[in-house]
Design a protein around this motif. Structure first.
Motif, mmCIF file in Angstrom:
data_model
loop_
_atom_site.group_PDB
_atom_site.id
_atom_site.type_symbol
_atom_site.label_atom_id
_atom_site.label_comp_id
_atom_site.label_asym_id
_atom_site.label_seq_id
_atom_site.Cartn_x
_atom_site.Cartn_y
_atom_site.Cartn_z
ATOM 1 N N CYS A 88 21.466 0.217 16.777
ATOM 2 C CA CYS A 88 21.632 0.188 15.319
ATOM 3 C C CYS A 88 23.101 0.257 14.909
ATOM 4 O O CYS A 88 23.448 0.839 13.874
ATOM 5 C CB CYS A 88 20.860 1.337 14.678
ATOM 6 S SG CYS A 88 19.081 1.065 14.686
ATOM 7 N N HIS A 89 23.970 -0.324 15.714
ATOM 8 C CA HIS A 89 25.384 -0.342 15.363
ATOM 9 C C HIS A 89 25.660 -1.337 14.240
ATOM 10 O O HIS A 89 24.877 -2.259 14.005
ATOM 11 C CB HIS A 89 26.229 -0.698 16.587
ATOM 12 C CG HIS A 89 25.924 -2.052 17.170
ATOM 13 N ND1 HIS A 89 24.809 -2.277 17.953
ATOM 14 C CD2 HIS A 89 26.563 -3.242 17.072
ATOM 15 C CE1 HIS A 89 24.792 -3.554 18.325
ATOM 16 N NE2 HIS A 89 25.844 -4.160 17.798
ATOM 17 N N VAL A 90 26.765 -1.148 13.559
ATOM 18 C CA VAL A 90 27.222 -2.079 12.533
ATOM 19 C C VAL A 90 28.268 -2.983 13.161
ATOM 20 O O VAL A 90 29.200 -2.510 13.813
ATOM 21 C CB VAL A 90 27.819 -1.322 11.331
ATOM 22 C CG1 VAL A 90 28.377 -2.303 10.306
ATOM 23 C CG2 VAL A 90 26.775 -0.410 10.707
ATOM 24 N N GLU A 91 28.110 -4.272 12.988
ATOM 25 C CA GLU A 91 29.074 -5.204 13.556
ATOM 26 C C GLU A 91 30.470 -4.907 13.004
ATOM 27 O O GLU A 91 30.656 -4.786 11.790
ATOM 28 C CB GLU A 91 28.691 -6.646 13.214
ATOM 29 C CG GLU A 91 27.414 -7.114 13.908
ATOM 30 C CD GLU A 91 27.643 -7.453 15.370
ATOM 31 O OE1 GLU A 91 28.722 -7.135 15.909
ATOM 32 O OE2 GLU A 91 26.736 -8.039 15.981
ATOM 33 N N GLY B 273 27.953 -9.206 23.298
ATOM 34 C CA GLY B 273 27.138 -8.661 24.374
ATOM 35 C C GLY B 273 26.020 -7.724 23.961
ATOM 36 O O GLY B 273 25.156 -7.410 24.763
ATOM 37 N N ARG B 274 26.028 -7.242 22.736
ATOM 38 C CA ARG B 274 24.984 -6.332 22.265
ATOM 39 C C ARG B 274 24.552 -6.761 20.870
ATOM 40 O O ARG B 274 25.399 -6.987 19.999
ATOM 41 C CB ARG B 274 25.468 -4.877 22.206
ATOM 42 C CG ARG B 274 26.068 -4.309 23.493
ATOM 43 C CD ARG B 274 25.052 -4.151 24.595
ATOM 44 N NE ARG B 274 25.543 -3.346 25.699
ATOM 45 C CZ ARG B 274 26.372 -3.773 26.646
ATOM 46 N NH1 ARG B 274 26.839 -5.006 26.592
ATOM 47 N NH2 ARG B 274 26.748 -2.981 27.634
ATOM 48 N N ASN B 275 23.252 -6.856 20.631
ATOM 49 C CA ASN B 275 22.747 -7.276 19.333
ATOM 50 C C ASN B 275 22.271 -6.074 18.522
ATOM 51 O O ASN B 275 21.537 -5.224 19.032
ATOM 52 C CB ASN B 275 21.575 -8.247 19.510
ATOM 53 C CG ASN B 275 21.951 -9.460 20.333
ATOM 54 O OD1 ASN B 275 23.001 -10.057 20.116
ATOM 55 N ND2 ASN B 275 21.102 -9.834 21.287
ATOM 56 N N THR C 185 32.827 -1.199 26.585
ATOM 57 C CA THR C 185 32.120 -1.703 25.408
ATOM 58 C C THR C 185 32.773 -1.330 24.085
ATOM 59 O O THR C 185 32.497 -1.945 23.066
ATOM 60 C CB THR C 185 30.672 -1.191 25.374
ATOM 61 O OG1 THR C 185 30.679 0.224 25.157
ATOM 62 C CG2 THR C 185 29.935 -1.526 26.666
ATOM 63 N N GLY C 186 33.603 -0.295 24.084
ATOM 64 C CA GLY C 186 34.186 0.188 22.847
ATOM 65 C C GLY C 186 33.548 1.457 22.328
ATOM 66 O O GLY C 186 34.039 2.065 21.380
ATOM 67 N N ARG D 40 32.757 -5.328 20.812
ATOM 68 C CA ARG D 40 33.719 -6.389 21.088
ATOM 69 C C ARG D 40 34.455 -6.188 22.411
ATOM 70 O O ARG D 40 34.847 -7.159 23.060
ATOM 71 C CB ARG D 40 34.736 -6.469 19.956
ATOM 72 C CG ARG D 40 34.153 -6.827 18.601
ATOM 73 C CD ARG D 40 33.793 -8.274 18.513
ATOM 74 N NE ARG D 40 34.959 -9.147 18.661
ATOM 75 C CZ ARG D 40 34.884 -10.461 18.799
ATOM 76 N NH1 ARG D 40 33.699 -11.057 18.823
ATOM 77 N NH2 ARG D 40 35.974 -11.182 18.919
ATOM 78 N N ALA D 41 34.645 -4.940 22.826
ATOM 79 C CA ALA D 41 35.378 -4.690 24.070
ATOM 80 C C ALA D 41 34.695 -5.320 25.279
ATOM 81 O O ALA D 41 35.358 -5.612 26.286
ATOM 82 C CB ALA D 41 35.531 -3.184 24.275
ATOM 83 N N THR D 42 33.388 -5.529 25.195
ATOM 84 C CA THR D 42 32.635 -6.085 26.323
ATOM 85 C C THR D 42 33.206 -7.424 26.779
ATOM 86 O O THR D 42 33.375 -7.669 27.979
ATOM 87 C CB THR D 42 31.154 -6.269 25.936
ATOM 88 O OG1 THR D 42 30.619 -5.015 25.516
ATOM 89 C CG2 THR D 42 30.344 -6.792 27.118
#
Length: 371
Positions: free
Chosen positions: A74-77, A111-113, A274-275, A301-303
């Protein structure tokens, strides 16, 4: 057999055991094995396309009966930060040259949705019995649609404040994720991880703070730890690292080797892959770039920055740039079928977690609160 049956009754499972949804390492085979052992299978969806999720769910449903948990992030882009990402790539450029690959001009691929409209529609289509969330909860309208499907909703809390927040938004149960846990921290109310509590400290505090059942996670590798969390008030446990060496896991050869060779004190929290802070086995990248790098690009974004280095190193049979996720109970992970691991672990825990003893402990805790 179990003193507290709130989770088993709520989720329709025989044993109070949940498979941790490990993105990249867990798939249908691992979920099926844990479900056959009487626990709750889990499918991590953050790195899968909708069609891949449909196929995995179909494979699970055709192989075994029982409830299934679909897990989402449930991260925010993050907003674009070209300067920060360029600076990070420049920091990585010596490694690109060392491995003989051209440094990218920009980071590509997250890399993560995150859980969004498309993911919610998929839940409505597939109707899993359980939906779990990491990094908080979705926006209210999407969360309400999940509840309408009839799914039980659970989510991770790393502090008491987060547990209260999850209960206030209707979660049916809460995963108390101690700092020992492998993979990403589920932290969502703040960014500082310096004061994150351990599982043994976190579980009883959350049990006392909320009314919904608690699932303990983090550093639980054997029957003693399972029984201990039950004594502290947990209704179930969630295990991930314990299954990483099983043949059903999607763990890579390099990751398996690192798990087998890891010493008890070799896992650290790092954000370089991954950040976001996540626990894994220390390697060269962590030692030289982190473990916690304030200049790493925002999650996820780090991915994209380290992915080419990971591939080049792994082609050389090296895990120098690989995220080797594992919890602090890594020494207890063993190479055996997942169904056997789950069955033996819970059988031994049941023998240790005597209902009469747990009842006395919980009665004492309840009396303390009333006083």
């Amino acid at each position: 057999m179990w003193h507290d049956t709130r989770i088993t009754g709520m989720l329709g499972i025989k044993k109070p055991l949940l498979l941790a949804p490990m993105a990249g390492s867990g798939g249908s085979a691992l979920a099926i094995a844990v479900m056959k052992a009487g626990g709750l299978g889990a499918l991590p969806c953050a790195m899968l396309s909708p069609d891949q999720i449909r196929q995995e769910v179909s494979t699970i449903r055709n192989a075994v009966d029982g409830p299934l948990n679909l897990n989402f992030f449930c991260h925010v882009e993050p907003e674009a930060d070209p300067a920060r990402e360029k600076s990070w790539l420049e920091k990585l450029s010596p490694y690109y040259h060392e491995l003989g690959i051209a440094p990218p001009s920009a980071i590509s691929g997250a890399g993560r949705n995150p859980f969004n409209e498309e993911a919610c529609a998929l839940v409505e289509e597939l109707r899993p019995e359980v939906v779990s969330f990491h990094f908080g909860l979705p926006v209210p309208d999407l969360l309400e649609r999940v509840f309408v499907t009839g799914a039980k909703v659970i989510a991770s809390a790393t502090t008491v404040a987060e547990a209260r927040e999850l209960e206030a938004h209707g979660c049916d149960a809460i995963i108390a994720q101690g700092v020992e846990a492998g993979g990403h921290r589920g932290i969502f109310l703040e960014s500082d991880i310096a004061s994150q509590p351990t599982t043994m400290a976190l579980v009883p505090q959350i049990v006392d703070a909320v009314s919904v059942p608690i699932i303990a996670a983090g550093g639980i590798g054997d029957a003693r730890a399972v029984a201990a969390t039950f004594a502290l008030g947990a209704s179930a446990v969630q295990l991930g690292t314990a299954f990483l060496r099983s043949p059903e896991a999607l763990t890579t050869k390099i990751h398996r080797r690192a798990l087998a060779e890891a010493k008890e004190d070799e896992t650290v929290l790092t954000n370089i892959f991954t950040g976001r802070p996540a626990r894994g086995i220390a390697n060269r990248a962590i030692a030289e770039l982190g473990p916690l790098a304030p200049d790493a690009p925002a999650f996820p974004r780090a991915t994209g920055a380290l992915t080419p280095l990971r591939k080049a190193a792994e082609d050389r049979d090296s895990g120098d740039f690989s995220p080797l996720w594992a919890g602090q109970a890594v020494a207890f992970a063993r190479e055996a079928p997942a169904e056997e691991i789950a069955g033996n672990l819970m059988k031994e825990a049941a023998q240790l977690a005597r209902p009469s003893l747990l009842g006395r402990i919980r009665s004492a805790s309840s009396a303390r609160l009333k006083s």
